[in-house]
Design a protein around this motif. Structure first.
Motif, PDB file in Angstrom:
ATOM      1  N   ASP A  34      44.315  82.983  57.851  1.00 10.95           N
ATOM      2  CA  ASP A  34      45.372  82.113  58.371  1.00 10.95           C
ATOM      3  C   ASP A  34      45.049  80.647  58.075  1.00 10.95           C
ATOM      4  OD1 ASP A  34      46.777  84.301  59.327  1.00 10.95           O
ATOM      5  OD2 ASP A  34      46.126  84.040  61.406  1.00 10.95           O
ATOM      6  N   ALA A  35      43.804  80.250  58.312  1.00 12.32           N
ATOM      7  CA  ALA A  35      43.391  78.863  58.048  1.00 12.32           C
ATOM      8  C   ALA A  35      43.506  78.528  56.559  1.00 12.32           C
ATOM      9  CB  ALA A  35      41.956  78.632  58.529  1.00 12.32           C
ATOM     10  N   ASN A 112      33.048  81.780  60.230  1.00 10.69           N
ATOM     11  CA  ASN A 112      33.384  80.743  61.209  1.00 10.69           C
ATOM     12  C   ASN A 112      33.371  79.358  60.572  1.00 10.69           C
ATOM     13  OD1 ASN A 112      33.552  82.773  63.130  1.00 10.69           O
ATOM     14  ND2 ASN A 112      31.578  82.322  64.056  1.00 10.69           N
ATOM     15  N   ALA A 113      32.347  79.085  59.778  1.00  9.87           N
ATOM     16  CA  ALA A 113      32.232  77.775  59.132  1.00  9.87           C
ATOM     17  C   ALA A 113      33.365  77.551  58.132  1.00  9.87           C
ATOM     18  CB  ALA A 113      30.878  77.646  58.436  1.00  9.87           C
ATOM     19  N   LEU A 114      33.714  78.583  57.370  1.00  5.43           N
ATOM     20  CA  LEU A 114      34.822  78.468  56.421  1.00  5.43           C
ATOM     21  C   LEU A 114      36.142  78.229  57.155  1.00  5.43           C
ATOM     22  CD1 LEU A 114      33.883  81.284  53.887  1.00  5.43           C
ATOM     23  CD2 LEU A 114      34.003  78.817  53.409  1.00  5.43           C
ATOM     24  N   THR A 115      36.323  78.911  58.273  1.00  4.42           N
ATOM     25  CA  THR A 115      37.545  78.721  59.062  1.00  4.42           C
ATOM     26  C   THR A 115      37.658  77.273  59.520  1.00  4.42           C
ATOM     27  OG1 THR A 115      37.466  81.030  59.800  1.00  4.42           O
ATOM     28  CG2 THR A 115      38.836  79.521  61.086  1.00  4.42           C
ATOM     29  N   VAL A 116      36.561  76.713  59.998  1.00  4.22           N
ATOM     30  CA  VAL A 116      36.561  75.307  60.419  1.00  4.22           C
ATOM     31  C   VAL A 116      36.896  74.407  59.232  1.00  4.22           C
ATOM     32  CG1 VAL A 116      35.074  73.421  61.241  1.00  4.22           C
ATOM     33  CG2 VAL A 116      34.994  75.662  62.364  1.00  4.22           C
ATOM     34  N   PHE A 117      36.259  74.669  58.073  1.00  5.29           N
ATOM     35  CA  PHE A 117      36.504  73.848  56.879  1.00  5.29           C
ATOM     36  C   PHE A 117      37.968  73.890  56.467  1.00  5.29           C
ATOM     37  CE2 PHE A 117      37.005  73.769  52.209  1.00  5.29           C
ATOM     38  CZ  PHE A 117      36.761  72.421  52.007  1.00  5.29           C
ATOM     39  N   TYR A 118      38.547  75.075  56.388  1.00  3.31           N
ATOM     40  CA  TYR A 118      39.925  75.189  55.907  1.00  3.31           C
ATOM     41  C   TYR A 118      40.959  74.652  56.881  1.00  3.31           C
ATOM     42  CZ  TYR A 118      38.340  77.587  51.782  1.00  3.31           C
ATOM     43  OH  TYR A 118      37.730  77.885  50.589  1.00  3.31           O
ATOM     44  N   LYS A 119      40.532  74.312  58.081  1.00  5.94           N
ATOM     45  CA  LYS A 119      41.429  73.650  59.030  1.00  5.94           C
ATOM     46  C   LYS A 119      41.371  72.130  58.882  1.00  5.94           C
ATOM     47  CE  LYS A 119      41.692  77.293  62.490  1.00  5.94           C
ATOM     48  NZ  LYS A 119      41.463  77.660  63.892  1.00  5.94           N
ATOM     49  N   THR A 120      40.405  71.615  58.097  1.00  7.70           N
ATOM     50  CA  THR A 120      40.288  70.176  57.879  1.00  7.70           C
ATOM     51  C   THR A 120      41.263  69.746  56.784  1.00  7.70           C
ATOM     52  OG1 THR A 120      38.618  70.334  56.131  1.00  7.70           O
ATOM     53  CG2 THR A 120      37.811  70.264  58.428  1.00  7.70           C
TER      54      THR A 120
END
Length: 167
Positions: A34-35, A112-120
């Motif tokens: 989704d992100a 988790n880290a990729l999800t955070v990145f793709y939300k930036t």
């Protein structure tokens, strides 16, 4: 000796818990997809597919000028190929592929880290540009093959002859 066995047992348990913790969950992979706007990216790829198929066929023709009848055949053929590809390029198919591959290749922490990145903003920008970059890579790589296309075809024909002889 008992302490040694207890230490080994504790090590084995810790390795098992690490292995269990490292596999990402389906839900976390869904959040990552989704992100990444993976579904929308697939739709963009499907939309760009028709022009890519046509460009690929033209690349194989080596830049040869086409008459109107050949152009019509090219358009019809590329549309048929794109339609066939669209049948299998569904979100349901790709979501299961993504989930399986992410589980095999990433840990929960990495997902988790990729999800955070793709939300930036940088992550969103990267994902928005990926379909165009991928298409450009394909087109540029096809250009590399044009000069050696005759040699490739000759090698394939020679291989087919040798294969028949070997039967």
């Amino acid at each position: 000796m008992t302490r040694f066995i207890v230490c080994i047992f504790a090590l084995l348990l810790s390795f098992q818990s690490l292995a269990a913790e490292s596999a990402p969950t389906d839900e976390s992979i869904k959040n990552l997809l989704d992100a990444m706007n993976a579904k929308q990216m697939l739709e963009k790829i499907r939309a760009q597919n028709a022009s890519s198929v046509k460009a690929s066929i033209l690349g194989q023709l080596g830049g040869k000028q086409l008459n109107p009848q050949q152009e019509k055949v090219l358009n019809t053929t590329s549309e048929k190929i794109s339609s066939i590809m669209a049948e299998v390029m569904t979100w349901e198919n790709f979501q299961s592929i993504y989930t399986s591959l992410y589980k095999k290749n990433f840990t929960q922490e990495e997902v988790n880290a990729l999800t955070v990145f793709y939300k930036t903003p940088a992550g969103k920008s990267a994902m928005n540009k990926m379909p165009a970059v991928t298409q450009q890579i394909i087109l540029e790589s096809q250009k590399l093959l044009v000069p050696v296309q005759d040699r490739i075809q000759q090698a394939a024909q020679e291989g087919a002859v040798e294969f028949r002889k070997a039967q």
